[in-house]
Design an enzyme around this catalytic site. Structure first.
Site, PDB file in Angstrom:
ATOM      1  N   HIS A  90     -68.370 -17.891  24.225  1.00 42.40           N
ATOM      2  CA  HIS A  90     -68.168 -19.332  24.338  1.00 42.40           C
ATOM      3  C   HIS A  90     -67.045 -19.738  23.412  1.00 42.40           C
ATOM      4  O   HIS A  90     -66.779 -19.088  22.408  1.00 42.40           O
ATOM      5  CB  HIS A  90     -69.435 -20.071  23.914  1.00 42.40           C
ATOM      6  CG  HIS A  90     -70.541 -19.961  24.904  1.00 42.40           C
ATOM      7  ND1 HIS A  90     -70.457 -20.472  26.173  1.00 42.40           N
ATOM      8  CD2 HIS A  90     -71.761 -19.393  24.799  1.00 42.40           C
ATOM      9  CE1 HIS A  90     -71.584 -20.230  26.815  1.00 42.40           C
ATOM     10  NE2 HIS A  90     -72.400 -19.570  26.011  1.00 42.40           N
ATOM     11  N   LYS A 109     -69.039 -27.654  19.946  1.00 44.19           N
ATOM     12  CA  LYS A 109     -67.815 -26.988  19.507  1.00 44.19           C
ATOM     13  C   LYS A 109     -67.231 -27.779  18.356  1.00 44.19           C
ATOM     14  O   LYS A 109     -67.440 -28.986  18.237  1.00 44.19           O
ATOM     15  CB  LYS A 109     -66.802 -26.918  20.657  1.00 44.19           C
ATOM     16  CG  LYS A 109     -67.329 -26.110  21.814  1.00 44.19           C
ATOM     17  CD  LYS A 109     -66.290 -25.909  22.876  1.00 44.19           C
ATOM     18  CE  LYS A 109     -66.900 -25.650  24.220  1.00 44.19           C
ATOM     19  NZ  LYS A 109     -67.883 -24.581  24.280  1.00 44.19           N
ATOM     20  N   TYR A 148     -61.239 -19.425  21.902  1.00 51.12           N
ATOM     21  CA  TYR A 148     -62.340 -18.472  22.038  1.00 51.12           C
ATOM     22  C   TYR A 148     -62.125 -17.327  21.064  1.00 51.12           C
ATOM     23  O   TYR A 148     -60.991 -16.894  20.870  1.00 51.12           O
ATOM     24  CB  TYR A 148     -62.364 -17.866  23.440  1.00 51.12           C
ATOM     25  CG  TYR A 148     -62.591 -18.824  24.565  1.00 51.12           C
ATOM     26  CD1 TYR A 148     -61.554 -19.577  25.076  1.00 51.12           C
ATOM     27  CD2 TYR A 148     -63.852 -18.954  25.151  1.00 51.12           C
ATOM     28  CE1 TYR A 148     -61.755 -20.448  26.119  1.00 51.12           C
ATOM     29  CE2 TYR A 148     -64.051 -19.818  26.205  1.00 51.12           C
ATOM     30  CZ  TYR A 148     -62.996 -20.555  26.682  1.00 51.12           C
ATOM     31  OH  TYR A 148     -63.196 -21.407  27.729  1.00 51.12           O
TER      32      TYR A 148
END
Lengths: 316, 440
Positions: free
Chosen positions: A261, A292, A253
């Protein structure tokens, strides 16, 4: 100096202030795994203890922020002392709570006195307006009935306050004579189910460099690998947490997970280890579906860590 | 490896004062929402972001720092027995007893993971050598490698918090693959998961239409119903009433069998079911290709809950029978016989010592006809009668024919012998020996 107890390779933090310090000052989050006292039957928010990853615990010990100790066993010699002090404490608590409850009742009655007085005056006025002397006789009778009601209640909990207000509103209790109330019953005694150990205890410090029953990670290549990557990313200012959900080793993070997020799913690979293509593909797909970037991390022999990020680009 | 001499002091956790205890009673019970607005992408050092972060964090610390405060009267006292590996309740159990714990020798007990979960929920107070345990100490003492590991406890508590009823796994309750192949006892065993967890049944107000479906295909239906009969096992009252404290899982993957499981209530008043069951077992006997022999009964009578007014397993809610089974002008209705229970004297009889001993003596020699394995094999009254007939024949056939069925002949007629010696010689009871003849 924060102390963290370690047992069977698991580091648990039991104090809320310690958890706060670790997160705010040091950027180490951990994961809460216990039941939350306010809502013990739900899974969305968990409470203490905080479980630290072995890498987190080792990092904290290495930078000297925390002392790792082996979880101490209670000393049987101290037991009788502890028992005596506990009984004393409970008695003392009981006395204090009775006193506080009586005090609370008194203050409530005082507060309501004005209201009662107002109410009585208004009622009297109204009755006098409607009929003559018969009205005031009735008011007198209701006052006495109210006075008997108030001492009858023993409940110490403040949640009864609303109920009392209703009673006071309907009848008009007099400021009763010095209570003569029944003392707080034993079953109404409020008891704390302590989260952390309520008594201090001595524990042996744990050396994370040495393998032991409580710390089996020392020297294991997998742990060393993950640790070097954890340390490197932490020093760059990222916040890391366990990524079992996403098939990686860590979730990276840019700041506190409460407000940001994760950007990367970090997977640790030993240098020279062949990466099966299937793993690459599945990791890539997983990363894409949760938006991601996959980060493949490898520590080099010279101490630096090399990162490769993967993003899935569909050829269409 | 010698222990290090230097001892580190581990500070004590927070102990609330009496004032704080009283104040704790008036704190809010609701969980605040998790984040203040959608999450940000990148930290940009702005004040607004920092403020939101601070608020989120504050909330979190406040939640974590709260301690459990309970009234002494609402806590059940329990004691941890390390040598025996369970927790014994010292005061009567509360509502959790319906789904957790076990009773042994008249005392109520809990497994360590159940006790720890209840401690975290604030329902019990756990003592060890008369000192109440904090959660930290309880984790340390109860979660050991040989009783229940930390990981197992995490799984247990996670499932419990979701609303499941989680019990320990009994390996003996699962059929081996071979047994399954033979379909030896495909029906009488339960639908438990590998982990022994069983879902809570949700409301009993499911559609009555499912009963009609079961009637149409009897073979399938009986299989399902017999399965369901067993899944409705302990405690039967849970199936017919919904416990509001546990959240039932509505969208369950076990939905298939769960539907017909509620036929249980309706099955009881059906008189013709026994024949159906008998008929179907014969059919499945054919399915087994004539593999007869010692067969476990199709019906596990211990798990069928018949209406029962006694105090051992109370089952008083009788559902209405299916309308298609009743004659045209008769209406069936559901009754709850609970009111009758209150009119009965349910108190346990207190026998004197002598009476108890007498009872024990009498029990010792009494034979239960149901304990006979051959009787248990019989799946219908017809078979039992056949068994009785067979036994009777056997008994009457136990006399050897050459001794009993021929006309009676005397061994010796009066004229054949004149002295006792010759009589004995003749009937060969004793061989005469002549000791005076040189002794050979």
């Amino acid at each position: 100096m924060l102390v963290v107890e370690v047992a069977n390779g698991r580091s648990l933090v039991w104090g809320a202030e310690a958890v706060q310090a670790l997160r705010e000052r040091l950027g180490v989050g951990g994961r809460t795994v216990g039941a939350l006292p306010r809502g013990p039957r739900q899974n969305s928010r968990l409470g203490l203890p905080l479980l630290l990853m072995p890498e987190e615990a080792r990092l904290l010990a290495e930078i000297g922020a925390v002392t790792l100790v082996s979880a101490p066993r209670p000393d049987p010699r101290q037991h009788s002392l502890a028992l005596a002090s506990f009984k004393r404490q409970q008695e003392q608590d009981f006395q204090e709570q009775s006193a506080l409850a009586a005090e609370a009742r008194e203050t409530r009655r005082q507060e309501l006195l004005e209201k009662i007085a107002e109410g009585q005056a208004a009622k009297k006025q109204r009755l006098e307006q409607e009929s003559g002397s018969s009205g005031s006789q009735e008011a007198g009778g209701s006052q006495e009935a109210g006075g008997n009601q108030a001492p009858a209640e023993n409940e110490a909990s403040a949640s009864q306050a609303s109920g009392e207000h209703e009673e006071a509103g309907s009848s008009s209790p007099q400021p009763g004579p010095s209570d003569g109330v029944a003392p707080l019953p034993r079953s109404a005694l409020l008891v704390q189910l302590a989260t952390a150990r309520p008594r201090p205890i001595k524990a042996r410090p744990l050396d994370w460099r040495v393998q032991s029953k409580d710390w089996p990670h020392a020297g294991r290549p997998l742990h060393e690998l993950r640790y070097s990557i954890y340390r490197d990313l932490w020093e760059r200012g990222f916040f890391l947490s366990a990524a079992g959900k996403f098939g990686g080793d860590f979730l990276v993070y840019p700041g506190d997970p409460l407000r940001f997020h994760a950007h990367y799913i970090a997977q640790c690979w030993a240098p020279g280890d062949p990466i099966p293509l299937q793993d690459l593909v599945s990791a890539g797909r997983l990363g894409t579906s949760v938006k991601k970037t996959l980060l493949l991390c490898s520590p080099q022999p010279d101490g630096k860590v090399v990162y490769t990020s993967l993003q899935w680009a569909s050829l269409q | 490896m010698e222990p290090e001499p230097a001892e580190v002091e581990v500070p004590a956790g927070r102990v609330l004062s009496a004032r704080e205890l009283l104040a704790a009673r008036s704190r809010s019970q609701k969980l605040p929402p998790r984040s203040h607005g959608p999450k940000d992408f990148l930290p940009d050092g702005s004040v607004a972001q920092a403020e939101r972060l601070r608020q989120c964090r504050e909330e979190l610390w406040q939640l974590l720092a709260e301690e459990r405060v309970e009234r002494l009267g609402s806590l059940v006292a329990a004691e941890w027995r390390p040598e025996e590996g369970f927790v014994e309740l010292k005061s009567p159990a509360g509502k959790f007893w319906q789904t957790m714990g076990f009773a042994e020798q008249g005392r109520q007990r809990l497994h360590p993971e159940e006790a720890l979960y209840l401690l975290e929920c604030g329902s019990i107070q756990l003592f060890h050598q008369d000192l109440p345990l904090s959660i930290q100490e309880a984790y340390q003492l109860l979660l050991t490698e040989d009783t229940m590991t930390f990981l197992q406890y995490q799984v247990f508590s996670h499932l419990k918090r979701l609303g499941y009823v989680v019990r320990r796994f009994q390996p003996s309750s699962i059929l081996s693959p071979y047994e399954r192949q033979l379909n030896l006892d495909g029906s009488a065993l339960c639908l438990e998961d590998r982990n022994g967890k069983r879902k809570r049944r949700s409301s009993s107000s499911r559609s009555i239409n499912k009963k009609a479906k079961a009637l149409e295909n009897p073979l399938q239906g009986v299989d399902e119903t017999t399965e369901s009969l067993t899944t409705s096992s302990p405690p039967p009252c849970n199936q017919n009433s919904r416990c509001p404290e546990e959240k039932p899982q509505e969208s369950s993957p076990v939905k298939g069998p769960t539907g017909p499981s509620l036929l249980l209530g309706a099955l009881e008043p059906w008189p013709g079911l026994a024949n159906e069951g008998g008929g179907c077992s014969q059919q499945s006997g054919k399915v087994e290709n004539g593999v007869k022999g010692v067969r476990k009964p199709r019906w596990n009578f211990e798990q069928i809950s018949f209406p029962n007014m006694a105090s051992d397993s109370r089952h008083t809610l009788l559902l209405a029978p299916a309308p298609e089974l009743l004659p045209a002008n008769v209406a069936g209705r559901e009754t709850d016989a609970e009111s009758w229970c209150q009119k009965l004297n349910q108190r346990k009889e207190k026998l004197s010592r002598r009476e108890r001993e007498q009872q024990a003596e009498a029990q010792r020699f009494r034979e239960d006809v149901n304990a006979d394995p051959e009787v248990q094999c019989c799946s219908s009254w017809q078979e039992y009668k056949q068994l009785l007939q067979r036994r009777h024949l056997q008994k009457s056939q136990s006399r050897p024919a050459h001794l009993w069925d021929q006309p009676v002949h005397p061994l010796l007629s009066p004229g054949q012998a004149d002295s006792p010696a010759t009589v004995l010689q003749h009937i060969s009871v004793l061989q005469t020996t002549h000791l005076a003849d040189g002794g050979t």
